[in-house]
Design an enzyme around this catalytic site. Structure first.
Site, PDB file in Angstrom:
ATOM      1  N   ARG A   9       0.836  -1.216   0.000  1.00 23.67           N
ATOM      2  CA  ARG A   9       0.000   0.000   0.000  1.00 23.67           C
ATOM      3  C   ARG A   9       0.863   1.255   0.000  1.00 23.67           C
ATOM      4  O   ARG A   9       0.887   2.004  -0.954  1.00 23.67           O
ATOM      5  CB  ARG A   9      -0.952  -0.022   1.221  1.00 23.67           C
ATOM      6  CG  ARG A   9      -2.032   1.037   1.192  1.00 23.67           C
ATOM      7  CD  ARG A   9      -1.599   2.417   1.620  1.00 23.67           C
ATOM      8  NE  ARG A   9      -1.057   2.470   2.976  1.00 23.67           N
ATOM      9  CZ  ARG A   9      -0.455   3.526   3.489  1.00 23.67           C
ATOM     10  NH1 ARG A   9      -0.302   4.626   2.777  1.00 23.67           N
ATOM     11  NH2 ARG A   9       0.051   3.510   4.710  1.00 23.67           N
ATOM     12  N   HIS A 202       5.054   4.179  12.771  1.00 28.03           N
ATOM     13  CA  HIS A 202       5.096   4.094  11.306  1.00 28.03           C
ATOM     14  C   HIS A 202       6.135   5.111  10.835  1.00 28.03           C
ATOM     15  O   HIS A 202       5.828   6.287  10.646  1.00 28.03           O
ATOM     16  CB  HIS A 202       3.684   4.418  10.785  1.00 28.03           C
ATOM     17  CG  HIS A 202       3.544   4.478   9.296  1.00 28.03           C
ATOM     18  ND1 HIS A 202       2.962   3.460   8.554  1.00 28.03           N
ATOM     19  CD2 HIS A 202       3.871   5.445   8.392  1.00 28.03           C
ATOM     20  CE1 HIS A 202       2.932   3.798   7.283  1.00 28.03           C
ATOM     21  NE2 HIS A 202       3.478   4.998   7.153  1.00 28.03           N
ATOM     22  N   HIS A 204       8.939   6.729   8.433  1.00 26.06           N
ATOM     23  CA  HIS A 204       9.561   6.836   7.104  1.00 26.06           C
ATOM     24  C   HIS A 204      11.034   7.155   7.321  1.00 26.06           C
ATOM     25  O   HIS A 204      11.399   7.829   8.285  1.00 26.06           O
ATOM     26  CB  HIS A 204       8.848   7.903   6.271  1.00 26.06           C
ATOM     27  CG  HIS A 204       7.523   7.419   5.750  1.00 26.06           C
ATOM     28  ND1 HIS A 204       7.375   6.845   4.510  1.00 26.06           N
ATOM     29  CD2 HIS A 204       6.303   7.367   6.326  1.00 26.06           C
ATOM     30  CE1 HIS A 204       6.104   6.494   4.333  1.00 26.06           C
ATOM     31  NE2 HIS A 204       5.426   6.795   5.428  1.00 26.06           N
ATOM     32  N   CYS A 235       4.566   9.202   0.788  1.00 26.54           N
ATOM     33  CA  CYS A 235       3.189   9.706   0.751  1.00 26.54           C
ATOM     34  C   CYS A 235       3.107  10.708  -0.386  1.00 26.54           C
ATOM     35  O   CYS A 235       3.819  11.706  -0.385  1.00 26.54           O
ATOM     36  CB  CYS A 235       2.789  10.361   2.067  1.00 26.54           C
ATOM     37  SG  CYS A 235       1.130  11.076   1.979  1.00 26.54           S
TER      38      CYS A 235
HETATM   39  P1  HMG Z   1     -12.780  14.572  -2.798  1.00 24.79           P
HETATM   40  O1  HMG Z   1     -12.396  14.990  -4.186  1.00 24.79           O
HETATM   41  O2  HMG Z   1     -12.996  15.618  -1.766  1.00 24.79           O
HETATM   42  O3  HMG Z   1     -14.010  13.539  -2.817  1.00 24.79           O
HETATM   43  O4  HMG Z   1     -11.622  13.587  -2.292  1.00 24.79           O
HETATM   44  P2  HMG Z   1     -15.550  13.799  -2.953  1.00 24.79           P
HETATM   45  O5  HMG Z   1     -16.191  13.142  -1.785  1.00 24.79           O
HETATM   46  O6  HMG Z   1     -15.832  15.247  -3.233  1.00 24.79           O
HETATM   47  O7  HMG Z   1     -15.896  12.950  -4.284  1.00 24.79           O
HETATM   48  C1  HMG Z   1     -15.329  13.305  -5.551  1.00 24.79           C
HETATM   49  C2  HMG Z   1     -15.379  12.086  -6.476  1.00 24.79           C
HETATM   50  O8  HMG Z   1     -14.533  11.044  -5.941  1.00 24.79           O
HETATM   51  C3  HMG Z   1     -16.782  11.457  -6.614  1.00 24.79           C
HETATM   52  O9  HMG Z   1     -16.850  10.905  -7.915  1.00 24.79           O
HETATM   53  C4  HMG Z   1     -16.739  10.321  -5.618  1.00 24.79           C
HETATM   54  O10 HMG Z   1     -17.627   9.288  -5.951  1.00 24.79           O
HETATM   55  C5  HMG Z   1     -15.300   9.850  -5.740  1.00 24.79           C
HETATM   56  P3  HMG Z   1     -17.663  11.642  -9.109  1.00 24.79           P
HETATM   57  O11 HMG Z   1     -19.046  11.812  -8.579  1.00 24.79           O
HETATM   58  O12 HMG Z   1     -16.947  12.950  -9.293  1.00 24.79           O
HETATM   59  O13 HMG Z   1     -17.475  10.701 -10.252  1.00 24.79           O
HETATM   60  N1  HMG Z   1     -14.844   9.179  -4.521  1.00 24.79           N
HETATM   61  C6  HMG Z   1     -14.331   7.942  -4.478  1.00 24.79           C
HETATM   62  N2  HMG Z   1     -14.089   7.017  -5.433  1.00 24.79           N
HETATM   63  C7  HMG Z   1     -13.575   5.847  -5.024  1.00 24.79           C
HETATM   64  N3  HMG Z   1     -13.274   5.555  -3.738  1.00 24.79           N
HETATM   65  C8  HMG Z   1     -13.510   6.439  -2.767  1.00 24.79           C
HETATM   66  C9  HMG Z   1     -14.052   7.694  -3.128  1.00 24.79           C
HETATM   67  N4  HMG Z   1     -14.399   8.793  -2.415  1.00 24.79           N
HETATM   68  C10 HMG Z   1     -14.880   9.688  -3.283  1.00 24.79           C
HETATM   69  N5  HMG Z   1     -13.208   6.143  -1.508  1.00 24.79           N
HETATM   70  C11 HMG Z   1     -10.944  11.709  -0.968  1.00 24.79           C
HETATM   71  C12 HMG Z   1     -11.663  13.063  -0.994  1.00 24.79           C
HETATM   72  C13 HMG Z   1     -10.780  11.346   0.488  1.00 24.79           C
HETATM   73  C14 HMG Z   1     -11.772  10.691  -1.714  1.00 24.79           C
HETATM   74  C15 HMG Z   1      -9.568  11.887  -1.679  1.00 24.79           C
HETATM   75  O14 HMG Z   1      -8.926  12.986  -1.133  1.00 24.79           O
HETATM   76  C16 HMG Z   1      -8.704  10.654  -1.536  1.00 24.79           C
HETATM   77  O15 HMG Z   1      -9.019   9.595  -2.068  1.00 24.79           O
HETATM   78  N6  HMG Z   1      -7.538  10.805  -0.856  1.00 24.79           N
HETATM   79  C17 HMG Z   1      -6.652   9.670  -0.607  1.00 24.79           C
HETATM   80  C18 HMG Z   1      -5.251  10.166  -0.426  1.00 24.79           C
HETATM   81  C19 HMG Z   1      -4.335   9.028  -0.106  1.00 24.79           C
HETATM   82  O16 HMG Z   1      -4.635   7.861  -0.312  1.00 24.79           O
HETATM   83  N7  HMG Z   1      -3.135   9.394   0.420  1.00 24.79           N
HETATM   84  C20 HMG Z   1      -2.127   8.425   0.747  1.00 24.79           C
HETATM   85  C21 HMG Z   1      -2.464   7.596   1.945  1.00 24.79           C
HETATM   86  S1  HMG Z   1      -2.132   8.389   3.494  1.00 24.79           S
HETATM   87  C22 HMG Z   1      -0.482   8.100   3.791  1.00 24.79           C
HETATM   88  O17 HMG Z   1       0.223   7.643   2.931  1.00 24.79           O
HETATM   89  C23 HMG Z   1       0.044   8.321   5.190  1.00 24.79           C
HETATM   90  C24 HMG Z   1       0.199   7.020   5.986  1.00 24.79           C
HETATM   91  O18 HMG Z   1       1.089   6.143   5.318  1.00 24.79           O
HETATM   92  C25 HMG Z   1       0.749   7.327   7.394  1.00 24.79           C
HETATM   93  C26 HMG Z   1       1.997   8.215   7.387  1.00 24.79           C
HETATM   94  O19 HMG Z   1       2.976   7.908   6.696  1.00 24.79           O
HETATM   95  O20 HMG Z   1       1.954   9.217   8.119  1.00 24.79           O
HETATM   96  C27 HMG Z   1      -1.128   6.292   6.166  1.00 24.79           C
HETATM   97 MG    MG Z   2       3.241   6.260   5.365  1.00 19.70          MG
END
Ligand code: HMG
Ligand code: MG
Length: 297
Positions: A9, A202, A204, A235
């Site tokens: 992931r 966690h 990095h 990230c």
């Molecule tokens: P948004 O644009 O605000 O979403 O994004 P929305 O609710 O306004 O919806 C917009 C469109 O996205 C819609 O589609 C929704 O259906 C779709 P449309 O009507 O335009 O066709 N949508 C989705 N589609 C599939 N799956 C979903 C989903 N939700 C909405 N779940 C959102 C908000 C949260 C979705 C977006 O910002 C997002 O997906 N962000 C993810 C970012 C991410 O994955 N970052 C990396 C992980 S975190 C990390 O790495 C840190 C960690 O490792 C810990 C550390 O290191 O500190 C965990």
């Molecule tokens: Mg991370």
């Protein structure tokens, strides 16, 4: 001692190319077969935000079960949870940041709004019988906001546990931490009544201090550490984030201390070799590269 493998992931979310789903499945199985009990396999996030993990539903459908391994995936909202619930996964993870700026960049919501949203996501996940983990990012500092107040870390950790998450994984998202700071943060959390068993680290490895921080955490009583095979990771919404602590480096160190992990290091090297072939560039894991050189004679 528990190692929570996040390579498929956290590592693969950063790859520019959409890698073949079958190859990801192969990598995850290699990790399970090496003895990892927890593997975070993908994210049910917006494919527009994280294109490399757009194959999450297909990946989970193709993933054979392994008795001793629990698979998990990230969910950012109800939609992600609904999609995850169509699979056989029994565990999910929510994620929020202790930095307002990072939280907005990462999930397009402020911390308060996101926390409220997650209350209902976690409730629905628990209702569906899932176990829920939580991540708290930028605990050791933020590239946009600088120092992150430890009181905010304590408050958010409490809130996440209060929702019913079984554990909060404290993220050093861009690898700022030093061991003294780690002890300072952990001391505040423990003094607030949060038990070490409810926390994970966690880290990095952006500045090469991930291992030293984990050792400090280990001495303070933390028993769960996140790591990524070969040191994959980062990230995409955090400037400067590089890979997680390499799983093999952590396992090597723990075995050297006489700490059992249940992980077969040689099989883990096989998995790291698969990961390296998959991304097509040398991975940063130190033990991995040293062992690979030995194997190749
Ligand atoms: P948004 O644009 O605000 O979403 O994004 P929305 O609710 O306004 O919806 C917009 C469109 O996205 C819609 O589609 C929704 O259906 C779709 P449309 O009507 O335009 O066709 N949508 C989705 N589609 C599939 N799956 C979903 C989903 N939700 C909405 N779940 C959102 C908000 C949260 C979705 C977006 O910002 C997002 O997906 N962000 C993810 C970012 C991410 O994955 N970052 C990396 C992980 S975190 C990390 O790495 C840190 C960690 O490792 C810990 C550390 O290191 O500190 C965990
Ligand atoms: Mg991370």
């Amino acid at each position: 001692m528990r190692i929570y493998e996040v390579g498929p992931r956290d590592g693969l979310q950063n790859e520019a190319a959409l890698l073949p789903t079958d190859k990801k499945v192969e990598l995850i199985l290699a990790l399970a077969d090496a003895g990892l009990e927890k593997v975070e396999v993908t994210s049910f996030v917006s494919p527009r935000w994280i294109p490399p993990l757009a194959d999450a539903p297909e990946l989970c459908a193709r993933l054979p079960k392994r008795e001793h391994t629990t698979y998990s995936a990230l969910v950012p909202n109800q939609k992600g949870l609904e999609n995850l619930l169509k699979t056989d996964l029994r565990e999910c993870a929510i994620f929020i940041s202790a930095s307002e700026t990072h939280n907005r960049k990462n999930i397009n919501r402020g911390i308060d709004e996101a926390a409220e949203l997650f209350e209902s996501v976690v409730a629905a996940a628990l209702e569906a019988g899932l176990r829920v983990r939580a991540y708290l990012s930028m605990v050791w500092g933020c590239p946009w906001e600088g120092d992150v107040p430890v009181d905010r870390v304590v408050e958010l950790t409490r809130r996440l546990l209060g929702m019913g998450c079984y554990e909060v994984s404290l993220g050093d998202t861009v690898g700022y931490g030093t061991p003294a700071q780690t002890l300072h943060i952990l001391r505040h959390l423990f003094e607030a009544g949060i038990e070490p068993g409810r926390l994970a680290m966690h880290m990095h490895d952006t500045r090469g201090a991930a291992m030293a921080n984990c050792l400090a955490g280990l001495e303070a009583g933390i028993t769960t550490f996140d790591a990524a095979v070969g040191g994959l990771g980062g990230c995409p919404y955090a400037r400067g984030a590089s890979g997680n602590l390499a799983t093999e480096d952590l396992v090597y160190l723990l075995h050297g201390m006489g700490v059992a992990t249940g992980i077969d290091l040689e099989k883990l090297i096989d998995a790291a070799e698969l990961a390296q072939a998959l991304v097509g560039r040398p991975l940063p894991g130190r033990y991995f590269q040293a062992r690979l050189a030995e194997r190749r004679g």
